[in-house]
Write a protein that holds these residues in place. Structure first.
Motif, PDB file in Angstrom:
ATOM      1  N   SER A 119       0.427  -1.089  -0.177  1.00 45.70           N
ATOM      2  CA  SER A 119       0.202  -0.167   0.142  1.00 45.70           C
ATOM      3  C   SER A 119       0.414   1.173   0.018  1.00 45.70           C
ATOM      4  N   ARG A 120       0.687   2.029  -1.100  1.00 47.32           N
ATOM      5  CA  ARG A 120       1.476   3.025  -0.831  1.00 47.32           C
ATOM      6  C   ARG A 120       0.928   4.536  -0.073  1.00 47.32           C
ATOM      7  N   SER A 121       0.098   4.108   0.151  1.00 47.30           N
ATOM      8  CA  SER A 121      -0.726   5.507   1.130  1.00 47.30           C
ATOM      9  C   SER A 121      -0.463   5.549   2.637  1.00 47.30           C
ATOM     10  N   ARG A 122      -0.368   3.628   2.864  1.00 45.27           N
ATOM     11  CA  ARG A 122       0.110   3.557   4.117  1.00 45.27           C
ATOM     12  C   ARG A 122       1.656   2.720   4.515  1.00 45.27           C
ATOM     13  N   GLN A 123       1.881   3.099   3.463  1.00 42.48           N
ATOM     14  CA  GLN A 123       3.481   2.406   3.431  1.00 42.48           C
ATOM     15  C   GLN A 123       3.428   0.940   4.474  1.00 42.48           C
ATOM     16  N   ALA A 124       2.398  -0.319   4.047  1.00 43.66           N
ATOM     17  CA  ALA A 124       2.387  -0.876   4.214  1.00 43.66           C
ATOM     18  C   ALA A 124       2.294  -2.299   4.231  1.00 43.66           C
ATOM     19  N   PHE A 125       1.855  -3.469   3.705  1.00 40.07           N
ATOM     20  CA  PHE A 125       2.113  -4.681   2.816  1.00 40.07           C
ATOM     21  C   PHE A 125       0.537  -4.630   3.302  1.00 40.07           C
ATOM     22  N   TRP A 126       0.058  -4.776   2.415  1.00 37.11           N
ATOM     23  CA  TRP A 126      -1.916  -5.457   1.954  1.00 37.11           C
ATOM     24  C   TRP A 126      -2.066  -6.564   1.475  1.00 37.11           C
ATOM     25  N   ILE A 127      -2.603  -7.372   2.570  1.00 37.17           N
ATOM     26  CA  ILE A 127      -2.651  -8.809   2.214  1.00 37.17           C
ATOM     27  C   ILE A 127      -4.696  -8.551   1.784  1.00 37.17           C
ATOM     28  N   LYS A 128      -5.054  -8.524   0.717  1.00 38.70           N
ATOM     29  CA  LYS A 128      -6.031  -8.514  -0.297  1.00 38.70           C
ATOM     30  C   LYS A 128      -6.810  -9.121   0.746  1.00 38.70           C
ATOM     31  N   GLY A 129      -8.770  -8.800   1.001  1.00 38.65           N
ATOM     32  CA  GLY A 129      -9.230  -9.008   2.223  1.00 38.65           C
ATOM     33  C   GLY A 129      -9.151  -9.211   3.164  1.00 38.65           C
ATOM     34  N   ASP A 130      -8.313  -9.306   3.832  1.00 39.84           N
ATOM     35  CA  ASP A 130      -7.583  -9.103   5.481  1.00 39.84           C
ATOM     36  C   ASP A 130      -8.775  -8.306   6.226  1.00 39.84           C
ATOM     37  N   THR A 131      -9.292  -7.256   5.335  1.00 35.11           N
ATOM     38  CA  THR A 131     -10.213  -6.627   6.296  1.00 35.11           C
ATOM     39  C   THR A 131     -11.683  -6.559   5.483  1.00 35.11           C
ATOM     40  N   SER A 132     -11.570  -6.631   4.601  1.00 38.04           N
ATOM     41  CA  SER A 132     -12.283  -6.868   3.813  1.00 38.04           C
ATOM     42  C   SER A 132     -13.534  -7.932   3.911  1.00 38.04           C
ATOM     43  N   GLY A 133     -12.436  -9.485   3.550  1.00 37.01           N
ATOM     44  CA  GLY A 133     -13.352 -10.667   3.623  1.00 37.01           C
ATOM     45  C   GLY A 133     -12.598 -10.712   1.519  1.00 37.01           C
ATOM     46  N   HIS A 134     -12.860  -9.396   1.385  1.00 40.40           N
ATOM     47  CA  HIS A 134     -12.873  -9.532  -0.051  1.00 40.40           C
ATOM     48  C   HIS A 134     -10.906 -10.238  -0.593  1.00 40.40           C
ATOM     49  N   ILE A 135     -10.980 -11.492  -0.521  1.00 41.21           N
ATOM     50  CA  ILE A 135      -9.271 -11.694  -1.294  1.00 41.21           C
ATOM     51  C   ILE A 135      -9.459 -12.016  -1.537  1.00 41.21           C
ATOM     52  N   GLN A 136      -7.963 -12.013  -2.140  1.00 37.39           N
ATOM     53  CA  GLN A 136      -7.500 -12.952  -3.701  1.00 37.39           C
ATOM     54  C   GLN A 136      -6.225 -14.558  -3.023  1.00 37.39           C
ATOM     55  N   ASP A 137      -7.728 -15.350  -3.696  1.00 39.47           N
ATOM     56  CA  ASP A 137      -6.688 -16.570  -3.988  1.00 39.47           C
ATOM     57  C   ASP A 137      -6.030 -16.573  -5.252  1.00 39.47           C
TER      58      ASP A 137
END
Lengths: 121, 121
Positions: B52-70
């Motif tokens: 994440s460029r805005s948060r300057q952190a790893f962004w495991i897609k879906g970790d908070t939303s549940g909308h994961i990408q396998d």
């Protein structure tokens, strides 16, 4: 709302990435860059026109190779910092003469080539 | 040849763009950025992980939303400076709760919204 290329978010070099996808098949053909003028030219001419970072010049896709991209639709993403061009690609999109640029798979831990260059027939 | 994330070409910020495409339907879901460690994490975990460029952190897609990408496959382009992740996307890929981020068409000269947010059912 009327679309204005200046309303997009460009990077520090004034560029925005544009993904080209083949209509119908959904193949992701390539990704290249546009500046605001390339976006305007693409919409005006319906011939997809990028900005070549290596040559620092407009790159009307297919002008030398014949492998043109006719524009079917141009889409903007939610953050206005990426474009998706739905196109009709003539022949190979890739400079290696493969249909698409993404011909190498790496998920197995090894690099696996998924497709060969197209024949010139 | 064994794949090494360090062999990719990253920009001045150490990032490479990654396009996510739904397997089967071919939908282009989104584009986001990875650094070399995010590429390695994505391959190790098979859960698509961006930077994440805005948060300057790893962004495991879906970790908070549940909308994961396998992750189904990860592909490298000819210039080694862009990635294509073939994924199985749960729910909406876009933070606006739309299936894809590219929901605005501009080819007509006007901005036309092509899809609505998904229902939460």
């Amino acid at each position: 709302m009327t679309f204005d290329p200046a309303s997009l978010k460009y990077d520090a070099n004034g560029l925005i990435p544009c993904i080209a996808q083949q209509e119908g098949t959904g193949e992701v053909l390539m990704m290249a860059w546009m500046n605001a003028e390339a976006v305007a030219k693409t919409l005006d001419t319906k011939r997809v026109t990028y900005w070549s970072r290596s040559r620092q010049a407009f790159w009307i896709k297919g002008d030398t190779s014949g492998h043109i991209q006719d524009l079917i639709d141009l889409r903007v993403d939610c953050d206005r910092d990426c474009l998706l061009a739905i196109v009709d690609q003539t022949g190979a999109a890739c400079h290696t003469n493969r249909r698409v640029c993404f011909y190498t798979s790496v998920i197995s831990g090894d690099e696996v080539e998924l497709m060969s260059p197209m024949s010139d027939t």
